[in-house]
Write an enzyme that holds these catalytic residues in place. Structure first.
Site, PDB file in Angstrom:
ATOM      1  N   LYS A 171       0.832  -1.207   0.000  1.00 24.52           N
ATOM      2  CA  LYS A 171       0.000   0.000   0.000  1.00 24.52           C
ATOM      3  C   LYS A 171       0.862   1.251   0.000  1.00 24.52           C
ATOM      4  O   LYS A 171       0.539   2.253  -0.660  1.00 24.52           O
ATOM      5  CB  LYS A 171      -0.919   0.000   1.234  1.00 24.52           C
TER       6      LYS A 171
ATOM      7  N   HIS B 226      -9.024 -28.125 -35.328  1.00 26.85           N
ATOM      8  CA  HIS B 226      -9.984 -27.157 -34.794  1.00 26.85           C
ATOM      9  C   HIS B 226     -10.795 -27.741 -33.640  1.00 26.85           C
ATOM     10  O   HIS B 226     -12.028 -27.635 -33.598  1.00 26.85           O
ATOM     11  CB  HIS B 226     -10.896 -26.642 -35.907  1.00 26.85           C
TER      12      HIS B 226
END
Length: 516
Positions: A140, A276
């Site tokens: 922080k 595919h």
């Protein structure tokens, strides 16, 4: 501020890889080191000066080490803003000193729960409290503090300290803070999932909260199409290792996953060819070479540029057959030296070693949708052949039953609507992704005819029930003599009558395998 001098650092790590060498380097820059527990002992044993956390907090570690860093002397030192006059005044009055760096990695909760049958109490003890708190406090305050959460960061930190004379730049501090928050978010999501998912899924319910939080492991050139961005997240490389060839594409990776899942359906030597994400040929035989020939013969046209996956180490005879046509990717559990030498001659062909099985590795299937995700458990059934029900007058013969089971295993991995024709351990026709089951049956038969594959006496599998008799009759008309399907249609009796009229054996599985 750009550069911040590192004067004090807390080091408290579960993974001690490289930490002694790292701490020694920090000490060489005059950094005062504060440490805890086993890390402190390791540093002292190496002759590295380090204070215990108790010397800083004036409070002992208590409750078996559960409480040691949760103290104002630690968190004020991390959260205090030195350029804020009020903060500076208050810290001076309370005799609190700034701490510029935190070096912390967390208790191994993930590794603990990955072990089979870990008791809940044991797992709970591996939930880190002080570590995430220090990481978050330090992250922080990234404008002044540096948070280091992984041994892989050590070398970069030391290099920067050497360049700057003991300081860390703003860019590095911000980058490390982002990584730190991602890590604590991931850590908490794993804990939350563990504590809730087990009970809810055991009761047949989906988890109340679903989180996806995994680290990016590799940037890809693009996604399904060149205008789409893509990356791999997670640990795909722990399952598959590229040995040769160009970078794997998004579509390659999807096809590799599909091919491996299907190959693992079979215990005998098996070859799967995928295009595919749909199998265009599957073969099982006594030898891998024969299995490949059977798979390739199903649809030689579609096999061009496809993905070949085998469930045995790739032998030279099979490799020579694969080498005869263009193949995008070859996947195998191993590639002996002579096989590698042969297949590496084509620089663009990817060779991928499968390190471990993929079946059972996925807890959930996830698909993004507007506003969220569709989440389901994987399509995993282990005993579906234990409850087959013969619904026709004629039972499948001893020759037909193995072909029925083979076709069914393949159909599970074919996009719906799926129809698969099989003969004696090989596919002879596959119809995938059509809008009607009748059309899928027709496409599969057309494929077989195109490549001169006999359908007379074939078994046919349908991933879902035949809603009308026409789909079954299409299969019968081209020579199929046995059918396997889930059943469950309101017209089941009509379909059964049609099978009986043509002396076709049919079994119901009671299980559907839609694949969208």
């Amino acid at each position: 501020m750009d550069l911040v001098k590192i004067r004090r650092a807390i080091i408290s790590v579960s993974d001690k890889s490289g930490v002694v060498e790292f701490a020694k380097k920090l000490a060489g820059f005059g950094v005062e080191i504060i440490s805890t527990g086993g890390t402190l002992s390791a540093l002292h044993e190496a002759g590295i000066p380090a204070k215990s956390i108790s010397e800083v907090t004036n409070f002992p570690e208590i409750l078996d080490g559960r409480v040691k860093t949760l103290h104002p002397a630690v968190h004020a030192g991390l959260l205090g803003i030195t350029e804020n006059p009020a903060h500076e005044k208050q810290m001076r009055e309370l005799n609190l000193q700034p701490i510029e760096m935190v070096v912390v990695n967390l208790y191994p909760f993930e590794k603990t729960i990955a072990q089979d049958n870990t008791p809940l109490d044991e797992a709970v003890e591996q939930i880190d409290i002080g570590g995430p708190s220090m990481i978050r406090s330090c992250a922080k305050n990234f404008r002044e503090k540096t948070v280091v959460i992984d041994p892989s960061q050590y070398a970069g930190v030391i290099s920067e300290l050497e360049r700057t004379g003991g300081s860390i730049s703003a860019g590095t501090r911000f980058a490390f803070a982002k990584k730190a928050f991602a890590r604590t978010a991931q850590y908490d999501s794993v804990i939350a999932a563990y504590l809730t998912d087990g009970q809810e899924t055991a009761a047949g319910k989906m988890p109340q909260q679903f989180s996806v939080n995994v680290a990016k492991s590799e940037e890809l050139r693009y996604g399904e199409n060149p205008h789409q961005h893509a990356a791999i997240y997670g640990e795909f490389d722990s399952f598959f290792e590229k040995l040769h060839g160009k970078e794997l594409s998004f579509n390659n990776i999807a096809d590799i996953q599909a091919a491996a899942e299907l190959a693992e359906e079979f215990s005998e030597p098996t070859c799967v060819i995928v295009k595919h994400s749909n199998p265009c040929g599957v073969g099982s035989a006594k030898s891998l070479a024969e299995a490949y020939r059977n798979a390739f013969a199903t649809d030689p046209k579609s096999a061009f540029g496809g993905i070949v996956c085998v469930n045995r180490p790739l032998d030279i005879d099979t490799a020579k057959q694969i080498d005869a046509i263009f193949t995008e990717v070859v996947v195998a559990p191993d590639f002996p030296a002579d096989v590698l030498e042969l297949l590496k001659k084509k620089k663009d062909r990817r060779l991928v070693r499968q390190r471990k099985t993929v079946s059972g590795s996925q807890k959930w299937n996830v698909r993004s949708i507007a506003g969220g995700y569709l989440v389901q458990s994987p399509d995993r059934v282990t005993d579906e052949f234990a409850h087959l029900k013969v619904v026709t007058k004629r039972k499948p013969t001893e020759a037909e039953m193995p072909s029925l089971k083979f076709a069914w295993r393949v159909a599970k991995h074919v996009k719906s609507n799926a129809i698969v024709y099989a003969q004696a351990g090989r596919t002879v026709g596959i119809g995938a992704g059509q809008m009607s089951r009748f059309d899928s049956s027709r496409v599969a038969a057309q494929k077989a005819k195109e490549f001169n594959l006999p359908l007379e006496g074939a078994a046919v599998a349908s991933d879902a029930f035949f809603p009308f008799a026409d789909g079954l009759l299409e299969a019968v008309n081209v020579g199929a003599t046995a059918v396997i399907q889930p059943g469950g249609s309101v017209r089941d009796e009509e379909v059964i009558r049609a099978a009986d009229e043509h002396n076709v054996a049919m079994v119901f599985t009671g299980i559907r395998h839609f694949k969208h």
